[in-house]
Design an enzyme around this catalytic site. Sequence first.
Site, PDB file in Angstrom:
ATOM      1  N   ASP A  98      41.381  21.058  40.823  1.00  0.00           N
ATOM      2  CA  ASP A  98      40.440  21.802  40.655  1.00  0.00           C
ATOM      3  C   ASP A  98      39.142  22.000  39.852  1.00  0.00           C
ATOM      4  OD1 ASP A  98      38.566  22.663  43.505  1.00  0.00           O
ATOM      5  OD2 ASP A  98      39.645  24.260  43.211  1.00  0.00           O
ATOM      6  N   ASP A 120      34.233  17.370  38.041  1.00  0.00           N
ATOM      7  CA  ASP A 120      32.784  18.214  38.765  1.00  0.00           C
ATOM      8  C   ASP A 120      31.730  17.902  37.140  1.00  0.00           C
ATOM      9  OD1 ASP A 120      31.312  19.335  39.921  1.00  0.00           O
ATOM     10  OD2 ASP A 120      32.293  21.528  39.598  1.00  0.00           O
TER      11      ASP A 120
END
Length: 335
Positions: A98, A120
């Site tokens: 994540d 990300d």
Amino acid sequence: MISYKQLGFVNTREMFQKAFKGGYAIPAYNFNNMEQIQAIVVACVETQSPVILQVSSGARKYANQILLQYMGQGAVEMMKAYAKEKGLGPVPMALHLDHGDTFELAKSCIESGFSSVMIDGSHHPFEKNIELTRQVVEFAHKHDVTVEGELGVLAGIEDEVSAEHSTYTDPKDVVKFVKETNVDSLAISIGTSHGANKFKPAQCTRNADGILIPPPLRFDILKEIEQQIPGFPIVLHGASSVPVEAVKIINENGGALKDSVGIPEEQLRQAAKSAVCKVNIDSDGRLWMTAAIRKTFKEKPAEFDPRKYLGPARDALVLMYKHKNEAVLGSAGKA
Ligand SMILES: [Zn+2]
């Protein structure tokens, strides 16, 4: 190099294809400790739901990255044994990084058995985000690992990730991003946010009971994105609902949570029926664990065996995960 396939994980490709066609979303639950992972396995086997186990960089620091990797591996073995014991089938499980922020981190996870990674680059300028994401995708696809990218910025705080204001994803950017990076799924910003205080009271209205009602998700932006990239899997981060019951139990038992507000479950249910194929839920688990532990401490102040308060916390998590799979995401019965 350990391949996730040896460990019994799957990547997210087929999960998302089925979720897209079936009009549901795959739950992505974060874990940092044993009780969380046990609860995820029990709830997902009992509801026969596919699941994505998520590890954040905060989790890697807290629990040790090697231990987490073996916990993920243990979860697969526990899942098989538990399913057999219950006379049920196994459920597909992915192990996902994540909010990976560097190529090196994504690479090290892929080499240690992760079946899916998020890179990300949303805090970088657009072109730099494309470059970083493409670099991770090239490496990941060599190992049949799927990659989630992000466009737009979510407000709020989650482990290492924090931003003051949100920037909605610009539907004009998505075609170029998806085409040039070859990414497998895309996290977007349409009004969800990290943490348990997703909105300031000034952004909300209050209902008759004084409960804060957040501004609705921007389904118009989601629709425009879907039109730009038809059939492409979308991911929602920061999608906890911050249940008032959990906040109430916490505050009645010595807690001091103020103005907590999340995303109403009806809106997540609506999103799950669209191109949204993965929904990240972390804060709700934190809240229910805290509620159960605080309640036990208040009711049984002489208790000092961690199993006596972590046990009820785990039970509360099982109920919450089952509820999400059955009543919110629609993933129950889709294993
Ligand atoms: Zn996130």
